[in-house]
Scaffold this motif. Structure first.
Motif, short mmCIF file in Angstrom:
data_model
loop_
_atom_site.label_atom_id
_atom_site.label_comp_id
_atom_site.label_asym_id
_atom_site.label_seq_id
_atom_site.Cartn_x
_atom_site.Cartn_y
_atom_site.Cartn_z
N ALA A 208 51.94 55.31 49.21
CA ALA A 208 52.27 54.55 48.00
C ALA A 208 51.52 55.13 46.80
O ALA A 208 50.33 55.48 46.90
CB ALA A 208 51.92 53.08 48.19
N THR A 209 52.18 55.23 45.67
CA THR A 209 51.56 55.81 44.47
C THR A 209 51.11 54.75 43.47
O THR A 209 50.51 55.09 42.45
CB THR A 209 52.54 56.77 43.78
OG1 THR A 209 53.76 56.06 43.48
CG2 THR A 209 52.86 57.95 44.69
N ASP A 210 51.38 53.49 43.76
CA ASP A 210 50.98 52.38 42.89
C ASP A 210 50.27 51.31 43.73
O ASP A 210 50.53 51.20 44.94
CB ASP A 210 52.19 51.75 42.19
CG ASP A 210 52.89 52.75 41.27
OD1 ASP A 210 52.20 53.32 40.40
OD2 ASP A 210 54.11 52.95 41.45
N PRO A 211 49.42 50.51 43.10
CA PRO A 211 48.79 49.41 43.84
C PRO A 211 49.85 48.45 44.37
O PRO A 211 50.73 48.00 43.63
CB PRO A 211 47.90 48.74 42.80
CG PRO A 211 47.67 49.77 41.76
CD PRO A 211 48.92 50.59 41.71
N LEU A 212 49.78 48.13 45.64
CA LEU A 212 50.77 47.27 46.27
C LEU A 212 50.35 45.80 46.27
O LEU A 212 51.21 44.91 46.27
CB LEU A 212 51.02 47.71 47.71
CG LEU A 212 51.60 49.11 47.92
CD1 LEU A 212 51.67 49.42 49.42
CD2 LEU A 212 52.98 49.22 47.29
N TYR A 213 49.05 45.54 46.30
CA TYR A 213 48.56 44.20 46.53
C TYR A 213 47.82 43.65 45.31
O TYR A 213 46.81 44.23 44.87
CB TYR A 213 47.63 44.18 47.75
CG TYR A 213 48.27 44.77 48.98
CD1 TYR A 213 49.23 44.05 49.69
CD2 TYR A 213 47.96 46.06 49.41
CE1 TYR A 213 49.84 44.60 50.82
CE2 TYR A 213 48.56 46.61 50.52
CZ TYR A 213 49.50 45.88 51.23
OH TYR A 213 50.11 46.43 52.33
N ALA A 214 48.33 42.53 44.78
CA ALA A 214 47.70 41.91 43.62
C ALA A 214 46.29 41.41 43.95
O ALA A 214 45.44 41.33 43.07
CB ALA A 214 48.56 40.73 43.13
N THR A 215 46.05 41.12 45.21
CA THR A 215 44.73 40.64 45.64
C THR A 215 43.64 41.63 45.27
O THR A 215 42.50 41.23 44.99
CB THR A 215 44.73 40.41 47.16
OG1 THR A 215 45.78 39.51 47.51
CG2 THR A 215 43.40 39.83 47.63
N TYR A 216 43.96 42.91 45.26
CA TYR A 216 42.94 43.93 45.00
C TYR A 216 43.11 44.62 43.65
O TYR A 216 42.33 45.53 43.34
CB TYR A 216 42.98 44.97 46.13
CG TYR A 216 42.76 44.36 47.50
CD1 TYR A 216 41.50 44.00 47.92
CD2 TYR A 216 43.84 44.12 48.35
CE1 TYR A 216 41.30 43.43 49.17
CE2 TYR A 216 43.67 43.55 49.59
CZ TYR A 216 42.39 43.20 50.00
OH TYR A 216 42.20 42.61 51.22
N SER A 217 44.08 44.20 42.87
CA SER A 217 44.29 44.85 41.57
C SER A 217 44.39 43.86 40.41
O SER A 217 44.11 44.23 39.27
CB SER A 217 45.58 45.70 41.61
OG SER A 217 46.70 44.91 41.96
N ASP A 218 44.77 42.62 40.67
CA ASP A 218 44.88 41.60 39.63
C ASP A 218 43.64 40.71 39.68
O ASP A 218 43.45 39.98 40.67
CB ASP A 218 46.15 40.76 39.85
CG ASP A 218 46.40 39.78 38.71
OD1 ASP A 218 45.44 39.24 38.15
OD2 ASP A 218 47.59 39.54 38.39
N PRO A 219 42.80 40.71 38.65
CA PRO A 219 41.56 39.93 38.68
C PRO A 219 41.77 38.44 38.93
O PRO A 219 40.98 37.82 39.65
CB PRO A 219 40.96 40.18 37.29
CG PRO A 219 41.51 41.50 36.88
CD PRO A 219 42.90 41.54 37.43
N VAL A 220 42.82 37.85 38.35
CA VAL A 220 43.07 36.41 38.52
C VAL A 220 43.42 36.10 39.98
O VAL A 220 42.88 35.15 40.57
CB VAL A 220 44.19 35.94 37.58
CG1 VAL A 220 44.51 34.46 37.84
CG2 VAL A 220 43.79 36.14 36.12
N VAL A 221 44.32 36.88 40.57
CA VAL A 221 44.70 36.68 41.96
C VAL A 221 43.50 36.92 42.88
O VAL A 221 43.27 36.17 43.84
CB VAL A 221 45.87 37.61 42.34
CG1 VAL A 221 46.22 37.47 43.83
CG2 VAL A 221 47.09 37.32 41.49
#
Length: 311
Positions: A208-221
């Motif tokens: 994968a070339t983009d972050p798949l999981y918001a848990t590890y890339s979206d601060p709020v999530v």
């Protein structure tokens, strides 16, 4: 180290989970000690079995209640290490640490319970498909983020996945030798099946070339998901750290790829070791059978007489 210094002892080591592990340990030694006289005919449990059980329990605690659990909510690579410890390493160690007479009692109890209708799931191929299917399904991005944010579902899914891993490992560990589901070539094929089934999920994560999981890339999530490890209001983590990137030494995509590689690498090492072990014992058993067939007993009428034996 790795950001653990920013959290309290309770947050890192989860005393509740630790207390549960100690309770299980105490129950285990009572079972193989005083209760073995009543239910196990006094059968002694070897030191190796005890050490295997304790090691498996320690790994499970580290992955589900210790530092690896906390780091697994910060970095995807540690999440995959947690999964490997929980479902690829701990189950076979725990299973090997439980004496045979206990397994006989468990199987006998299950056969008399309504759960006997689920015997279909104990078939080796079905068990492999179910475990790897649940593991792969869990790592679909939408499913993963949902499970990480809903703590009741999180606990339930992990329990079901652990049971599925035990059923998958049953064929390889053979805790009851007289009920072995497969030997030799069948067991080798079963190992290859498990190695193949997990490859697609790991491949999608690795490439994968983009972050798949918001848990590890979206601060709020991420802050919401941290509620599984840290009780109380976790929004303060945003003002304190800003997001998971504060702790990570790797960019989210790289961390994600490292996690996929680690999972596949650990799986390959474990199953390759099992493959070598099974093949060696199968080859040795086959050679022993051939040697036994070559020793043909001499018919009694052709046996040397007692007089000749004395010469």
């Amino acid at each position: 180290m790795l950001g653990l210094e920013y959290f309290t002892f309770t947050q890192v080591w989860s005393p509740i989970v630790l207390a549960l592990v100690l309770l299980i340990t105490a129950g285990y030694f009572v079972l193989i000690g005083p209760l073995s006289e009543k239910y196990g005919q006094g059968e002694k449990v070897s030191l190796n079995r005890r050490l295997l059980f304790l090691l498996g329990l320690a790994l499970l605690y580290m992955a589900q209640g210790g530092p690896v659990e906390l780091l697994g909510h910060i970095m995807f690579s540690f999440h995959m290490i947690s999964m490997a410890l929980s479902y690829l390493l701990a189950p076979p160690l725990l299973m090997l640490g439980i004496p045979v007479w206990v397994w006989r009692g468990i199987v006998s109890l299950l056969r008399r319970s309504p759960l006997r209708t689920l015997k279909f799931f104990t078939h080796p191929v079905v068990a492999a498909i179910v475990f790897n299917g649940l593991f792969s399904f869990y790592h679909i991005p939408v499913i993963h983020d949902y499970v990480m944010l809903h703590f009741g579902v999180h606990r339930l899914y992990y329990v079901v996945l652990f049971i599925a891993s035990v059923l998958m490992w049953w064929t390889l560990v053979d805790p009851l030798p007289d009920m072995a589901a497969g030997k030799g070539v069948k067991k080798i094929g079963f190992i290859f099946l498990n190695m193949v089934l997990l490859t697609p999920a790991c491949g999608l994560i690795i490439f994968a070339t983009d972050p798949l999981y918001a848990t590890y890339s979206d601060p709020v999530v991420w802050s919401k998901a941290m509620g599984y490890c840290i009780p109380g209001d976790t929004t303060m983590l945003l003002s304190q750290f800003g997001g998971p990137q504060f702790f990570g030494y790797l960019e989210p995509v790289v961390d994600q790829q490292v996690g996929g590689i680690l999972m596949k690498f650990i799986q390959e090492i474990i199953f390759a070791s099992m493959l070598a072990y099974v093949f060696f014992h199968w080859y040795r058993q086959e050679n022993r059978s051939e040697d036994d067939e070559e020793i043909v007993p001499v018919p009694e009428e052709y046996a040397p007489s007692s007089e000749l034996k004395q010469i």
